[in-house]
Scaffold this active site. Structure first.
Site, PDB file in Angstrom:
ATOM      1  N   HIS A 424      13.589   8.976   2.936  1.00  0.00           N
ATOM      2  CA  HIS A 424      13.472   9.987   3.989  1.00  0.00           C
ATOM      3  C   HIS A 424      13.066  11.351   3.433  1.00  0.00           C
ATOM      4  O   HIS A 424      13.495  12.390   3.952  1.00  0.00           O
ATOM      5  CB  HIS A 424      14.815  10.119   4.738  1.00  0.00           C
TER       6      HIS A 424
HETATM    7  C1  LIG Z   1      10.184   1.646   4.388  1.00  0.00           C
HETATM    8  C2  LIG Z   1      10.606   2.789   5.255  1.00  0.00           C
HETATM    9  C3  LIG Z   1      11.562   2.573   6.247  1.00  0.00           C
HETATM   10  C4  LIG Z   1      11.963   3.633   7.055  1.00  0.00           C
HETATM   11  N1  LIG Z   1      12.835   3.386   8.079  1.00  0.00           N
HETATM   12  C5  LIG Z   1      13.142   4.396   8.939  1.00  0.00           C
HETATM   13  C6  LIG Z   1      13.922   4.141  10.104  1.00  0.00           C
HETATM   14  O1  LIG Z   1      14.252   3.006  10.431  1.00  0.00           O
HETATM   15  N2  LIG Z   1      14.260   5.211  10.879  1.00  0.00           N
HETATM   16  C7  LIG Z   1      13.898   6.487  10.567  1.00  0.00           C
HETATM   17  O2  LIG Z   1      14.305   7.411  11.273  1.00  0.00           O
HETATM   18  N3  LIG Z   1      13.095   6.743   9.507  1.00  0.00           N
HETATM   19  C8  LIG Z   1      12.693   5.721   8.716  1.00  0.00           C
HETATM   20  N4  LIG Z   1      11.837   5.957   7.673  1.00  0.00           N
HETATM   21  C9  LIG Z   1      11.252   7.294   7.541  1.00  0.00           C
HETATM   22  C10 LIG Z   1      10.171   7.537   8.606  1.00  0.00           C
HETATM   23  O3  LIG Z   1       9.459   6.363   8.899  1.00  0.00           O
HETATM   24  C11 LIG Z   1       9.204   8.600   8.073  1.00  0.00           C
HETATM   25  O4  LIG Z   1       9.944   9.694   7.615  1.00  0.00           O
HETATM   26  C12 LIG Z   1       8.215   9.100   9.115  1.00  0.00           C
HETATM   27  O5  LIG Z   1       7.510   8.037   9.679  1.00  0.00           O
HETATM   28  C13 LIG Z   1       7.273  10.096   8.438  1.00  0.00           C
HETATM   29  O6  LIG Z   1       6.268  10.495   9.331  1.00  0.00           O
HETATM   30  P1  LIG Z   1       5.103  11.440   8.816  1.00  0.00           P
HETATM   31  O7  LIG Z   1       4.202  11.643   9.966  1.00  0.00           O
HETATM   32  O8  LIG Z   1       5.715  12.626   8.170  1.00  0.00           O
HETATM   33  O9  LIG Z   1       4.359  10.627   7.659  1.00  0.00           O
HETATM   34  P2  LIG Z   1       3.729   9.152   7.664  1.00  0.00           P
HETATM   35  O10 LIG Z   1       4.130   8.380   8.881  1.00  0.00           O
HETATM   36  O11 LIG Z   1       4.073   8.546   6.351  1.00  0.00           O
HETATM   37  O12 LIG Z   1       2.146   9.402   7.791  1.00  0.00           O
HETATM   38  C14 LIG Z   1       1.331   9.940   6.785  1.00  0.00           C
HETATM   39  C15 LIG Z   1      -0.054   9.343   6.964  1.00  0.00           C
HETATM   40  O13 LIG Z   1      -0.993  10.115   6.248  1.00  0.00           O
HETATM   41  C16 LIG Z   1      -1.890   9.249   5.557  1.00  0.00           C
HETATM   42  N5  LIG Z   1      -2.399   9.979   4.402  1.00  0.00           N
HETATM   43  C17 LIG Z   1      -1.674  10.423   3.348  1.00  0.00           C
HETATM   44  N6  LIG Z   1      -2.462  11.079   2.479  1.00  0.00           N
HETATM   45  C18 LIG Z   1      -3.710  11.059   2.991  1.00  0.00           C
HETATM   46  C19 LIG Z   1      -4.959  11.573   2.540  1.00  0.00           C
HETATM   47  N7  LIG Z   1      -5.074  12.242   1.374  1.00  0.00           N
HETATM   48  N8  LIG Z   1      -6.063  11.348   3.304  1.00  0.00           N
HETATM   49  C20 LIG Z   1      -5.971  10.687   4.492  1.00  0.00           C
HETATM   50  N9  LIG Z   1      -4.798  10.176   4.955  1.00  0.00           N
HETATM   51  C21 LIG Z   1      -3.674  10.370   4.219  1.00  0.00           C
HETATM   52  C22 LIG Z   1      -1.023   8.060   5.211  1.00  0.00           C
HETATM   53  O14 LIG Z   1      -1.781   6.914   4.885  1.00  0.00           O
HETATM   54  C23 LIG Z   1      -0.178   7.917   6.452  1.00  0.00           C
HETATM   55  O15 LIG Z   1      -0.793   7.102   7.424  1.00  0.00           O
HETATM   56  C24 LIG Z   1      11.417   4.923   6.849  1.00  0.00           C
HETATM   57  C25 LIG Z   1      10.456   5.135   5.859  1.00  0.00           C
HETATM   58  C26 LIG Z   1      10.030   4.073   5.075  1.00  0.00           C
HETATM   59  C27 LIG Z   1       8.977   4.321   4.038  1.00  0.00           C
END
Ligand SMILES: Cc1cc2nc3c(=O)[nH]c(=O)nc-3n(C[C@H](O)[C@H](O)[C@H](O)COP(=O)(O)OP(=O)(O)OC[C@H]3O[C@@H](n4cnc5c(N)ncnc54)[C@H](O)[C@@H]3O)c2cc1C
Length: 485
Positions: A424
């Site tokens: 997280h």
């Molecule tokens: C295995 C796992 C299980 C989890 N389970 C839970 C849960 O059950 N409940 C909960 O509350 N939280 C959970 N979490 C945490 C939660 O899913 C994440 O914190 C949340 O989805 C993050 O959202 P975000 O938009 O910040 O990033 P992300 O959803 O990670 O999105 C980032 C995106 O940017 C893209 N990207 C990155 N760098 C680049 C680049 N240079 N160029 C183009 N694209 C790029 C990536 O490919 C990705 O698609 C979990 C996390 C993981 C990894």
């Protein structure tokens, strides 16, 4: 030239792209490093069933990082790579952050704009709660389906009974309005579909809830397999990004760039582009655009994994049907096996006082940053986890479970040997006032000191969250959409 260029189609990117493109006069382009699955049937089948955590070593839909949880405890973490990002591979748990988290967050911004009352209308609007949608503080019309397990698996039933025997009350709805019980045991709200004929529940991530339904709009374009390597500037104004598609370099121009690349990659992109600690940029010969404390303090939830044997049959269900919460501890009776022949109880510290850091060791855009969690650095973190592990021992005893390798005594070494992370990682580009030396973005997601650049993802959350972050990321992206329209 598009109005808004979104980097990353993960959880926040899907929400933001769908909301901004509701205005047909606003052009939105999204670039995503992983695959662009344009329909539900295009997703790899491994991502469909919410009972699976699709994290195998060879999964092409993951970023994988080596980290130092402590100086002598290495670890590996993953993030989703592809439409929906981590929301396409996660455990579906969808609990709102606690009201006290929003109070602390609001304090960081020097205003009341991030308190729970300000967040509530967004929480109501984003959800379709199939169990409590008609209750105060809930919604029935939003894009995110929320369901709880009505009949938990036998193992989880035993866990609930053991917690009740130890005096914990029942919490029927973790997303209820503040004022009710904050400690207790109860079913986890999850972003899943109804059970199909075989009892399987589909994982419904942000791609399904937000992005896919918006893809037919002419003002929205999404491109997959495109890795953004650097931001481009004219003076202190961002003008676009450099990226690589199948190894081919390209520059994409935009009026405004929004980083939704997640707490690791959004920070790394800023650092590679000269927005970060000046000494770090100088050491890597990166021209400085703006000094900023990017990556300096992040928080994550340290988790002690206690494996145990129990005769309850394995069931097919979401990985976490119930949790026990008290103080700043969450105890998780996982239903998925992490070790063959054993179940696992996760004992998690939700508001750690230790913090971690991310920094670049090279300017190479395809190299991962160094990630040091700094777990268990404070005595208070170790003490609280130790107490929680002791309580977990009592729960296991009440369940007639047999911990693998025994339970005690719980020394620092014992904790370290079982230390993991909840995945997280948050707060690498913290939200806060311009005069706050720890702040990178303002309360409206704009990066301090530059123009035309925002960060909208888990990077910006400036305080540890008492709950898993997914619901908070959807919320903050919904809020960002109203700020950036
Ligand atoms: C295995 C796992 C299980 C989890 N389970 C839970 C849960 O059950 N409940 C909960 O509350 N939280 C959970 N979490 C945490 C939660 O899913 C994440 O914190 C949340 O989805 C993050 O959202 P975000 O938009 O910040 O990033 P992300 O959803 O990670 O999105 C980032 C995106 O940017 C893209 N990207 C990155 N760098 C680049 C680049 N240079 N160029 C183009 N694209 C790029 C990536 O490919 C990705 O698609 C979990 C996390 C993981 C990894």
């Amino acid at each position: 030239m598009v109005d808004t260029l979104i980097i990353g189609a993960g959880t926040a990117g899907c929400v933001l792209a769908a909301r901004l493109s509701e205005d047909p006069g606003h052009t939105v382009r999204v670039v995503e490093a992983g695959s662009h699955w344009a329909g539900t049937d295009d997703f790899p089948p491994e991502l469909a069933d919410s009972a699976d955590l699709p994290l195998g070593d060879r999964a092409s839909w993951l970023w994988r990082y080596s980290v130092a949880l402590t100086p002598d405890r290495p670890g590996t973490i993953v993030r989703g790579r592809g439409i929906g990002g981590s929301g396409s591979v996660n455990g579906s748990y969808f609990i709102r952050a606690a009201a006290r988290d929003f109070t602390a967050w609001s304090r960081e911004t020097g205003s009341r704009s991030w308190d729970f009352e300000s967040a509530l209308p967004y929480f109501r609007a984003l959800e379709n709660d199939h169990d409590y949608g008609d209750h105060p503080g809930h919604g029935r019309a939003g894009p995110v389906p929320v369901r709880r397990t009505a009949r938990p698996t036998p193992l989880v039933q035993e866990f609930g009974a053991a917690c009740r025997d130890l005096g914990f009350g029942e919490v029927a709805d973790w997303n209820a309005l503040p004022g009710g019980p904050e400690s207790g045991v109860g079913p986890v709200p999850c972003t899943v579909g109804p059970p199909d004929a075989s009892g399987r529940r589909h994982r419904i991530g942000p791609a399904h809830s937000y992005l896919l339904p918006a893809l037919s709009r002419p003002n929205l374009t999404v491109r997959g397999e495109t890795v953004v390597t650097r931001l481009c500037f004219r003076g202190s104004r961002v003008t676009g990004v450099d990226c690589l598609t199948a190894g081919e370099p390209e520059t994409i121009r935009a009026e405004r760039v929004v980083l939704c690349a997640g707490a690791i990659e959004s920070a790394a992109l800023l650092l590679r582009s000269g927005i970060g600690p000046v000494a770090q940029s100088a050491a890597l010969d990166i021209p400085v655009i703006a000094e900023a404390p990017v990556g300096r303090w992040f928080t994550d939830h340290p988790e002690i994994g206690i494996d145990y044997r129990h005769p309850a049959p394995e069931g097919r269900s979401v990985p976490l049907e119930y949790v026990l919460e008290f103080d700043d501890i969450e105890i998780r009776p996982y239903t998925v096996a992490f070790t063959p022949g054993a179940y696992r109880m996760g004992v998690t510290l939700m508001r750690p006082t230790s913090a971690g850091g991310i920094r670049l060791t090279t300017a190479d855009p395809l190299s991962a940053p160094r990630i040091e969690h700094g777990y268990l650095e404070t005595g208070s973190d170790r003490d609280r986890l130790r107490d929680a592990v002791e309580l977990t021992g009592q729960i296991l005893e009440a369940m007639n479970a047999e911990p693998v390798g025994g339970t005690g005594p719980i020394s620092d070494r014992w904790l370290l040997d079982r230390l993991g992370t909840s995945q997280h990682l948050a707060g690498t580009c913290r939200m806060g006032r311009a005069d706050d030396p720890r702040a990178v973005v303002d309360a409206r997601f704009r990066v301090h000191g530059v123009e035309g650049l925002s960060v909208v993802d888990l990077s910006v959350v400036p305080v540890p969250l008492s709950r898993g972050p997914q619901a908070t990321v959807v919320l903050l992206a919904e809020r960002a959409a109203t700020e950036l329209r």
